[in-house]
Design a protein around this motif. Structure first.
Motif, mmCIF file in Angstrom:
data_model
loop_
_atom_site.group_PDB
_atom_site.id
_atom_site.type_symbol
_atom_site.label_atom_id
_atom_site.label_comp_id
_atom_site.label_asym_id
_atom_site.label_seq_id
_atom_site.Cartn_x
_atom_site.Cartn_y
_atom_site.Cartn_z
ATOM 1 N N TRP A 87 -7.337 16.151 42.719
ATOM 2 C CA TRP A 87 -5.883 16.100 42.503
ATOM 3 C C TRP A 87 -5.426 16.841 41.251
ATOM 4 C CZ3 TRP A 87 -8.113 11.201 43.846
ATOM 5 C CH2 TRP A 87 -8.708 10.531 42.793
ATOM 6 N N GLU A 100 -0.168 3.209 33.986
ATOM 7 C CA GLU A 100 -0.982 3.988 33.053
ATOM 8 C C GLU A 100 -0.226 5.232 32.599
ATOM 9 O OE1 GLU A 100 -3.859 3.780 31.447
ATOM 10 O OE2 GLU A 100 -3.952 1.738 32.168
ATOM 11 N N LYS A 101 -0.516 5.679 31.410
ATOM 12 C CA LYS A 101 0.065 6.936 30.958
ATOM 13 C C LYS A 101 -0.484 8.079 31.798
ATOM 14 C CE LYS A 101 -2.885 9.329 29.661
ATOM 15 N NZ LYS A 101 -4.186 9.801 30.109
ATOM 16 N N ARG A 135 0.654 10.084 41.539
ATOM 17 C CA ARG A 135 0.892 9.025 42.542
ATOM 18 C C ARG A 135 1.427 7.744 41.912
ATOM 19 N NH1 ARG A 135 -4.617 10.654 45.802
ATOM 20 N NH2 ARG A 135 -4.111 12.851 45.622
ATOM 21 N N HIS A 136 1.842 7.834 40.645
ATOM 22 C CA HIS A 136 2.367 6.641 39.972
ATOM 23 C C HIS A 136 3.759 6.280 40.470
ATOM 24 C CE1 HIS A 136 -0.211 7.253 36.075
ATOM 25 N NE2 HIS A 136 -0.941 7.030 37.140
ATOM 26 N N HIS A 155 -3.316 2.648 25.837
ATOM 27 C CA HIS A 155 -4.256 1.755 25.163
ATOM 28 C C HIS A 155 -4.717 2.321 23.824
ATOM 29 C CE1 HIS A 155 -8.021 3.845 25.819
ATOM 30 N NE2 HIS A 155 -7.681 4.059 27.063
ATOM 31 N N GLN A 159 -14.333 14.720 38.257
ATOM 32 C CA GLN A 159 -13.562 13.498 38.511
ATOM 33 C C GLN A 159 -12.164 13.766 39.081
ATOM 34 O OE1 GLN A 159 -13.271 10.991 35.038
ATOM 35 N NE2 GLN A 159 -11.809 9.648 36.035
ATOM 36 N N HIS A 203 -0.806 10.733 24.486
ATOM 37 C CA HIS A 203 -1.298 9.719 23.541
ATOM 38 C C HIS A 203 -0.815 10.024 22.118
ATOM 39 C CE1 HIS A 203 -3.836 7.188 25.921
ATOM 40 N NE2 HIS A 203 -4.547 8.183 26.371
ATOM 41 N N ALA A 257 -2.733 2.378 38.411
ATOM 42 C CA ALA A 257 -3.767 3.192 37.761
ATOM 43 C C ALA A 257 -4.356 4.196 38.739
ATOM 44 C CB ALA A 257 -4.854 2.281 37.189
ATOM 45 N N SER A 258 -3.487 4.750 39.570
ATOM 46 C CA SER A 258 -3.894 5.824 40.485
ATOM 47 C C SER A 258 -3.709 7.150 39.741
ATOM 48 C CB SER A 258 -3.034 5.755 41.759
ATOM 49 O OG SER A 258 -1.688 5.512 41.420
ATOM 50 N N PRO A 259 -4.072 8.293 40.329
ATOM 51 C CA PRO A 259 -3.838 9.575 39.639
ATOM 52 C C PRO A 259 -2.359 9.759 39.276
ATOM 53 C CG PRO A 259 -5.282 9.866 41.527
ATOM 54 C CD PRO A 259 -4.791 8.465 41.606
ATOM 55 N N ASP A 260 -2.123 10.533 38.211
ATOM 56 C CA ASP A 260 -0.782 10.674 37.616
ATOM 57 C C ASP A 260 0.338 10.949 38.636
ATOM 58 O OD1 ASP A 260 -2.465 10.647 35.476
ATOM 59 O OD2 ASP A 260 -1.879 12.616 34.699
ATOM 60 N N GLY A 278 -10.364 3.390 39.510
ATOM 61 C CA GLY A 278 -11.224 4.467 39.014
ATOM 62 C C GLY A 278 -11.760 4.164 37.625
ATOM 63 N N MET A 279 -11.895 5.237 36.835
ATOM 64 C CA MET A 279 -12.508 5.117 35.517
ATOM 65 C C MET A 279 -11.774 4.137 34.604
ATOM 66 S SD MET A 279 -12.952 8.093 32.669
ATOM 67 C CE MET A 279 -11.280 8.040 32.072
ATOM 68 N N ILE A 280 -10.426 4.229 34.617
ATOM 69 C CA ILE A 280 -9.680 3.391 33.669
ATOM 70 C C ILE A 280 -9.730 1.921 34.105
ATOM 71 C CG2 ILE A 280 -7.355 3.664 34.690
ATOM 72 C CD1 ILE A 280 -8.216 3.841 30.952
HETATM 73 N N1 LIG Z 1 -4.732 4.935 28.967
HETATM 74 C C1 LIG Z 1 -5.695 5.835 28.915
HETATM 75 O O1 LIG Z 1 -6.162 6.202 27.847
HETATM 76 C C2 LIG Z 1 -6.199 6.401 30.156
HETATM 77 C C3 LIG Z 1 -7.488 6.889 30.202
HETATM 78 C C4 LIG Z 1 -7.911 7.422 31.397
HETATM 79 C C5 LIG Z 1 -7.022 7.473 32.471
HETATM 80 N N2 LIG Z 1 -5.764 6.989 32.362
HETATM 81 C C6 LIG Z 1 -4.798 7.099 33.445
HETATM 82 O O2 LIG Z 1 -5.163 6.194 34.474
HETATM 83 C C7 LIG Z 1 -4.891 6.789 35.743
HETATM 84 C C8 LIG Z 1 -6.166 6.780 36.555
HETATM 85 O O3 LIG Z 1 -7.139 7.556 35.872
HETATM 86 P P1 LIG Z 1 -8.680 7.392 36.158
HETATM 87 O O4 LIG Z 1 -9.379 8.126 35.071
HETATM 88 O O5 LIG Z 1 -9.020 5.977 36.384
HETATM 89 O O6 LIG Z 1 -8.794 8.249 37.518
HETATM 90 P P2 LIG Z 1 -9.907 8.182 38.652
HETATM 91 O O7 LIG Z 1 -9.835 9.462 39.376
HETATM 92 O O8 LIG Z 1 -11.222 7.748 38.075
HETATM 93 O O9 LIG Z 1 -9.405 6.985 39.586
HETATM 94 C C9 LIG Z 1 -8.231 7.025 40.338
HETATM 95 C C10 LIG Z 1 -8.356 5.978 41.437
HETATM 96 O O10 LIG Z 1 -7.151 5.911 42.200
HETATM 97 C C11 LIG Z 1 -7.483 5.890 43.571
HETATM 98 N N3 LIG Z 1 -6.348 6.439 44.329
HETATM 99 C C12 LIG Z 1 -6.042 7.729 44.565
HETATM 100 N N4 LIG Z 1 -4.900 7.819 45.257
HETATM 101 C C13 LIG Z 1 -4.467 6.555 45.464
HETATM 102 C C14 LIG Z 1 -3.352 6.001 46.121
HETATM 103 N N5 LIG Z 1 -2.432 6.778 46.696
HETATM 104 N N6 LIG Z 1 -3.219 4.657 46.146
HETATM 105 C C15 LIG Z 1 -4.134 3.860 45.556
HETATM 106 N N7 LIG Z 1 -5.224 4.331 44.909
HETATM 107 C C16 LIG Z 1 -5.386 5.667 44.864
HETATM 108 C C17 LIG Z 1 -8.742 6.735 43.671
HETATM 109 O O11 LIG Z 1 -9.459 6.470 44.833
HETATM 110 C C18 LIG Z 1 -9.490 6.287 42.397
HETATM 111 O O12 LIG Z 1 -10.225 5.118 42.622
HETATM 112 C C19 LIG Z 1 -4.342 8.185 35.454
HETATM 113 O O13 LIG Z 1 -2.943 8.154 35.475
HETATM 114 C C20 LIG Z 1 -4.806 8.480 34.047
HETATM 115 O O14 LIG Z 1 -3.946 9.344 33.335
HETATM 116 C C21 LIG Z 1 -5.357 6.428 31.236
#
Ligand SMILES: NC(=O)c1ccc[n+]([C@@H]2O[C@H](COP(=O)([O-])OP(=O)(O)OC[C@H]3O[C@@H](n4cnc5c(N)ncnc54)[C@H](O)[C@@H]3O)[C@@H](O)[C@H]2O)c1
Length: 290
Positions: free
Chosen positions: A179, A107-108, A89-90, A136, A175, A192, A84-87, A5-7
Motif C-alpha cells: 500500500w 493511529e498517526k 484506510r483510516h 505514542h 512491510q 511525530h 490501526a490499518s494502513p494510513d 499489524g506491527m503497531i
Molecule cells: N504511532 C506510531 O508511532 C506508529 C508506528 C507505526 C505505525 N503506526 C501507524 O499505525 C498504522 C498501522 O501501521 P503498521 O505498522 O501496524 O502497519 P502493518 O502493515 O504492519 O499493519 C496493518 C494491518 O492492517 C490490516 N489491514 C489492511 N487493510 C485493512 C482494512 N481495510 N481493514 C482492516 N485491516 C486492514 C493489515 O492486514 C495489517 O494487519 C499506520 O497508520 C501507521 O502509520 C504508528
C-alpha cells in the motif's frame, strides 16, 4: 481493533494484555475492566495467530474478516474503536465508527487530507464522541522532558532546530509494499516531529514547504517518494520566529545499525537540546546551569 499489524503487536497488544490482567485503575473511578472485544482485519489470519499465541493472556474476542469486517465489528456493539490499518484506510473506518456513535482513536497520521480531518472532527462533535489521534512518541521520556523544561522556563525561546528519522528499506519495500503507492515518508513519520514541535513550543505555523526525492521505491516521475525535507516556520506571541527542518526517508540500508536513525536538535536563546537515538542519548546544555 481495526488492523493487527506491527503497531498492534508493539503497543496495543501489551496494553490489552496488561488490562486483561489488572484492569485500569484510577483513584477517582476505581478499577475499570477494559477488554479487547473484537477485531476487524482483511483475512483474519493475524487474529487466529494471536489467539493461539496469547492463550490465557487475553480473553476471547470476536474476529471479523473480509471487506465488510469494520461494519460487522461496529454492529457487534463495541464501545470504542482503535484504527490501526494502513494510513489511507483510516478515514473510512473512523467515519463509520463515529457515525455509529462509537469513540475512536486513530493511529498517526489520522487521515491524509485536511478536509477529511474537518469532516471527522465535525462528525465527532455532532455525535458527542471522543475522536483522537495517537502519537505514542509524545510519551517518549525525552519528549516529555523537553516539554517540561520549556514549560518551566529553563529553556528559553526556541530559535530553530532539525529532526531526522530514517526508516529502513524493509518498510517501504517489504512491510508497506502493498500500500505504499502514492505515499511519502513525511506523512508517515515527520508527523511525530510536527506534533512534538507544536505541542512543546506552541506558536502559530506561518509557512510550510517541502521537497522530496524519488526513484528507489517507485519511478522518478511517479507519485511515491523515497525521502522528504519539510521546513516549517512558526511565529510566537512576542513576534519572534523559529524555523524547523524535518528530514525523513524509508530507504535506509536494511543493514544500518540500530534499525532506524533518529536525531533531533533544538537551539534556544540559552541552550541546546541534542538527541540521538543510537549514539549519545540526550545531551543538554543550558547557560549557567549545566
Ligand atoms: N504511532 C506510531 O508511532 C506508529 C508506528 C507505526 C505505525 N503506526 C501507524 O499505525 C498504522 C498501522 O501501521 P503498521 O505498522 O501496524 O502497519 P502493518 O502493515 O504492519 O499493519 C496493518 C494491518 O492492517 C490490516 N489491514 C489492511 N487493510 C485493512 C482494512 N481495510 N481493514 C482492516 N485491516 C486492514 C493489515 O492486514 C495489517 O494487519 C499506520 O497508520 C501507521 O502509520 C504508528
Amino acid at each position: 481493533m481495526v488492523g493487527m499489524g506491527m503497531i498492534f503487536e508493539e503497543t496495543y497488544r501489551p496494553m490489552f494484555e496488561a488490562l486483561h490482567a489488572g484492569g485500569l485503575y484510577r483513584k477517582d473511578f476505581g478499577v475499570a475492566a477494559v477488554s479487547l472485544a473484537a477485531v476487524a482485519t482483511r483475512t483474519g489470519s493475524r487474529a487466529r495467530a494471536y489467539k493461539k499465541e496469547a492463550g490465557a493472556k487475553i480473553a476471547d474476542f470476536t474476529s471479523f474478516e473480509g471487506t465488510d469486517s469494520v461494519d460487522k465489528m461496529i454492529a457487534s456493539g463495541v464501545d470504542f474503536v482503535c484504527v490501526a490499518s494502513p494510513d489511507d484506510r483510516h478515514f473510512e473506518a473512523a467515519k463509520k465508527a463515529i457515525q455509529a456513535g462509537r469513540h475512536v482513536i486513530i493511529e498517526k497520521p489520522s487521515v491524509l487530507k485536511v478536509q477529511q480531518l474537518d469532516e471527522l472532527t465535525a462528525l465527532a462533535q455532532e455525535k458527542n464522541v471522543l475522536a483522537k489521534v495517537v502519537y505514542h512518541k509524545l510519551c517518549d521520556p525525552d519528549h516529555k522532558k523537553l516539554r517540561t523544561l520549556v514549560h518551566d522556563g529553563e529553556l528559553v525561546h526556541v530559535n530553530n532546530g532539525y529532526c531526522s528519522l530514517l526508516e529502513p528499506k524493509s518498510i517501504s519495500k517489504g512491510q508497506f509494499a502493498e500500500w505504499i503507492k502514492g505515499r511519502n515518508p513525511g506523512t508517515y513519520v515527520a508527523v511525530h516531529y510536527i506534533k512534538l514541535i507544536d505541542f512543546t513550543f506552541g506558536g502559530r505555523l506561518k509557512t510550510v514547504s517541502c521537497t522530496g526525492q524519488r526513484g528507489i521505491v517507485g519511478p522518478a516521475d511517479g507519485p511515491t517518494w523515497d525521502s522528504t525535507q519539510l521546513r516549517m516556520i512558526y511565529e510566537y506571541a512576542d513576534g519572534r520566529e523559529a524555523a524547523f527542518d524535518i528530514h525523513t526517508s524509508w530507504v535506509n540500508p536494511d543493514n544500518f545499525p540500530g534499525y532506524v536513525e533518529q536525531e533531533v536538535q533544538f537551539r534556544f536563546d540559552n541552550g541546546v537540546w541534542n538527541g540521538h537515538s543510537r549514539k549519545r542519548g540526550i545531551e543538554l546544555t543550558i547557560e549557567g546551569k549545566t
